[in-house]
Design an enzyme around this catalytic site. Structure first.
Site, PDB file in Angstrom:
ATOM      1  N   ARG A 264       0.834  -1.203   0.000  1.00 27.16           N
ATOM      2  CA  ARG A 264       0.000   0.000   0.000  1.00 27.16           C
ATOM      3  C   ARG A 264       0.870   1.254   0.000  1.00 27.16           C
ATOM      4  O   ARG A 264       1.802   1.371   0.780  1.00 27.16           O
ATOM      5  CB  ARG A 264      -0.929   0.012   1.217  1.00 27.16           C
ATOM      6  CG  ARG A 264      -1.881  -1.181   1.251  1.00 27.16           C
ATOM      7  CD  ARG A 264      -2.835  -1.148   2.422  1.00 27.16           C
ATOM      8  NE  ARG A 264      -3.642  -2.375   2.466  1.00 27.16           N
ATOM      9  CZ  ARG A 264      -4.559  -2.645   3.386  1.00 27.16           C
ATOM     10  NH1 ARG A 264      -4.777  -1.771   4.352  1.00 27.16           N
ATOM     11  NH2 ARG A 264      -5.237  -3.777   3.343  1.00 27.16           N
ATOM     12  N   ARG A 279       2.170   1.071  10.323  1.00 26.00           N
ATOM     13  CA  ARG A 279       1.742   1.569   9.007  1.00 26.00           C
ATOM     14  C   ARG A 279       2.933   1.564   8.062  1.00 26.00           C
ATOM     15  O   ARG A 279       3.732   2.494   8.038  1.00 26.00           O
ATOM     16  CB  ARG A 279       1.152   2.985   9.137  1.00 26.00           C
ATOM     17  CG  ARG A 279       0.425   3.456   7.876  1.00 26.00           C
ATOM     18  CD  ARG A 279      -0.187   4.832   8.102  1.00 26.00           C
ATOM     19  NE  ARG A 279      -1.258   4.783   9.089  1.00 26.00           N
ATOM     20  CZ  ARG A 279      -2.518   4.474   8.811  1.00 26.00           C
ATOM     21  NH1 ARG A 279      -2.876   4.179   7.583  1.00 26.00           N
ATOM     22  NH2 ARG A 279      -3.433   4.456   9.764  1.00 26.00           N
ATOM     23  N   GLU A 351      -6.123  -0.917  15.589  1.00 23.08           N
ATOM     24  CA  GLU A 351      -6.764  -1.859  14.669  1.00 23.08           C
ATOM     25  C   GLU A 351      -5.815  -2.965  14.227  1.00 23.08           C
ATOM     26  O   GLU A 351      -4.679  -2.714  13.848  1.00 23.08           O
ATOM     27  CB  GLU A 351      -7.271  -1.124  13.424  1.00 23.08           C
ATOM     28  CG  GLU A 351      -7.937  -2.044  12.403  1.00 23.08           C
ATOM     29  CD  GLU A 351      -8.073  -1.417  11.028  1.00 23.08           C
ATOM     30  OE1 GLU A 351      -8.159  -2.173  10.044  1.00 23.08           O
ATOM     31  OE2 GLU A 351      -8.078  -0.169  10.931  1.00 23.08           O
ATOM     32  N   SER A 354     -10.177  -5.998  10.364  1.00 21.02           N
ATOM     33  CA  SER A 354     -11.407  -5.347   9.952  1.00 21.02           C
ATOM     34  C   SER A 354     -12.242  -6.380   9.222  1.00 21.02           C
ATOM     35  O   SER A 354     -11.792  -6.955   8.230  1.00 21.02           O
ATOM     36  CB  SER A 354     -11.099  -4.151   9.041  1.00 21.02           C
ATOM     37  OG  SER A 354     -12.251  -3.385   8.801  1.00 21.02           O
ATOM     38  N   ARG A 394       1.320  -6.168  12.688  1.00 18.48           N
ATOM     39  CA  ARG A 394       0.716  -5.573  13.884  1.00 18.48           C
ATOM     40  C   ARG A 394       0.591  -6.611  14.997  1.00 18.48           C
ATOM     41  O   ARG A 394       0.699  -6.282  16.178  1.00 18.48           O
ATOM     42  CB  ARG A 394      -0.650  -4.971  13.542  1.00 18.48           C
ATOM     43  CG  ARG A 394      -0.542  -3.779  12.609  1.00 18.48           C
ATOM     44  CD  ARG A 394      -1.844  -3.040  12.427  1.00 18.48           C
ATOM     45  NE  ARG A 394      -1.661  -1.854  11.596  1.00 18.48           N
ATOM     46  CZ  ARG A 394      -2.483  -0.832  11.533  1.00 18.48           C
ATOM     47  NH1 ARG A 394      -3.590  -0.840  12.265  1.00 18.48           N
ATOM     48  NH2 ARG A 394      -2.238   0.205  10.754  1.00 18.48           N
TER      49      ARG A 394
END
Length: 432
Positions: A264, A279, A351, A354, A394
């Site tokens: 990403r 991130r 987070e 999801s 994460r």
């Protein structure tokens, strides 16, 4: 993609939903394009009917010796063909503009999705586990971006040398921990009925359009010079496995999972979570995807959330579940739950998964249907669901921080010890 007929028949509801989603919606443009398209179709059909009738009359005129009238009729047929071609071009233009508009329009939120403007309005559903009180234990908590390099298992500086910022380099037991987490997650999901797939790390534009990354989010994707894109999630591949297919109701729900690297650009996220593993531009993830019957899809979503929670519970990581509000759900989602793991470095939850029900939004774009002859004729669109099971980087950050010990080592969660070759403690390594 939203159904054109649904949008036409529920314009006020669509406008309200887009307002609640903080999404732009040009209702007048939709109506103008839709009317132009429908008017063109009506004209085409009328002209085709006239052409058919005129063509049929030509033979009768010739048989009756009415050559002049027959020639005039032939001329009219040629003129009608030209008119049909011109109107067809108008219809195709309206179709293309209407499709482009709908491809950039997000899904309708489910009735059970809370209305809210931003992440601040996301209600908490439940919590599991109790965060450690490091001060009470007499331990000076270290964030994973400090502890990882000290242990010799994460090297941020050399990752920048090899690529650029927001890439990571894992070494020794760090690399092994990454593999252990991937294998543990994949094995656990497989034991709960998910079929595992090994997918390409690249996808074409049609595939990314099917799940909603294109055309709206192209700036977030890495792409090659040959028209391929590095996938941002295995959801892209798993959801499109059955693109253009008609499934049997007896097959549903289909439960798939896959590990892939994910890529990403993180456009627009400058300054957010720049330290550590939270991130980054490339990360590993185990993804879950379901194809479900519409009447069962929301129950399937709850089950998917439980599958993601199961991973965190087995790892002994405290977390909470929140329900995303209309202003925070993703583009393709109708309802989403986020799982947030406790990260001591943030002194809060972050987070890590999801899980979303996209209803028929992606299935309509990718043309994925199912047949159920006992209940209806023809075929209908399936509902697609996706969920992280989990984001591996994460999860590693959460393990390192939550399992750190007073002597600077990290205890390996019991369920990972077999995957770590029996290693129970990560101690400092000499850096190469």
């Amino acid at each position: 993609m939203l159904d054109i007929k649904f949008v036409r028949d529920h314009q006020e509801a669509v406008a309200e939903a887009m307002k609640n989603r903080n999404a732009s919606w040009d209702a007048s443009r939709f109506s103008r394009l839709d009317e132009a398209r429908r008017a063109a179709i009506a004209k085409e059909e009328a002209l085709q009917a006239e052409r058919n009738a005129t063509s049929k009359s030509i033979g009768q005129m010739m048989a009756a010796g009415q050559k002049a009238e027959a020639e005039a009729a032939k001329e009219r047929v040629r003129a009608i063909n030209d008119e049909i071609a011109a109107i067809g071009a108008e219809r195709e233009e309206a179709d293309a503009e209407l499709r482009a508009l709908l491809l950039r329009t997000p899904n309708m939120p489910a009735d059970t999705t809370p209305v809210g403007a931003s992440e601040d309005d996301n209600p908490e559903v439940r919590r599991w586990g109790t965060p450690r009180d490091f001060a009470a234990e007499g331990i000076e908590m270290k964030p994973h971006w400090d502890l990882g390099p000290e242990l010799g298992i994460i090297d941020f500086e050399r990752a920048v040398k090899l690529a650029r910022s927001r890439f990571i380099l894992l070494g020794g037991l760090g690399a092994r921990l990454e593999r252990a987490l991937i294998n543990f997650m994949a094995d656990t999901h497989a034991s709960r009925g998910y079929k595992e797939w090994w997918c390409p790390a690249m996808a074409n534009a049609e595939t990314l359009t099917g799940t909603g990354q294109l055309p709206k989010f192209e700036e977030d994707l890495f792409h090659t010079t040959e028209g391929l894109y590095l996938i941002p999630t295995a959801e892209v591949q798993l959801t499109n496995i059955h693109a253009g297919e008609v499934l049997d109701a007896s097959q549903l729900p289909l439960k798939y999972c896959a590990f892939t690297p994910c890529f990403r650009e993180e456009a627009g996220s400058a300054g957010r979570d720049t330290r550590g593993l939270i991130r980054v531009h490339q990360f590993d993830k185990v993804e879950m995807v379901k194809y479900a019957k519409p009447e069962e899809s929301f129950a399937d979503l709850e089950a998917m959330v439980e599958d993601a929670e199961n991973i965190l519970q087995l790892l002994g990581l405290p977390y909470r579940v929140i329900s995303l509000c209309t202003g925070d759900i993703g583009f393709s989602a109708a309802k989403t739950y986020d799982l947030e793991v406790w990260l001591p470095s943030y002194n809060g939850y972050k987070e890590i998964s999801s899980c979303s029900n996209c209803t028929d939004f992606q299935a309509r774009r990718a043309n994925i249907k199912y047949r159920d002859p006992e209940n209806f004729k023809g075929s209908r669109y399936v509902h697609t669901l996706n969920g992280s099971g989990l984001a591996v980087g994460r999860t590693m950050a959460a393990v390192i921080e939550n399992y750190q010990q007073a002597d600077g080592t990290v205890r390996v969660p019991d369920v990972l010890v077999p995957y770590m070759g029996g290693v129970e403690v990560i101690a400092p390594e000499e850096r190469g």
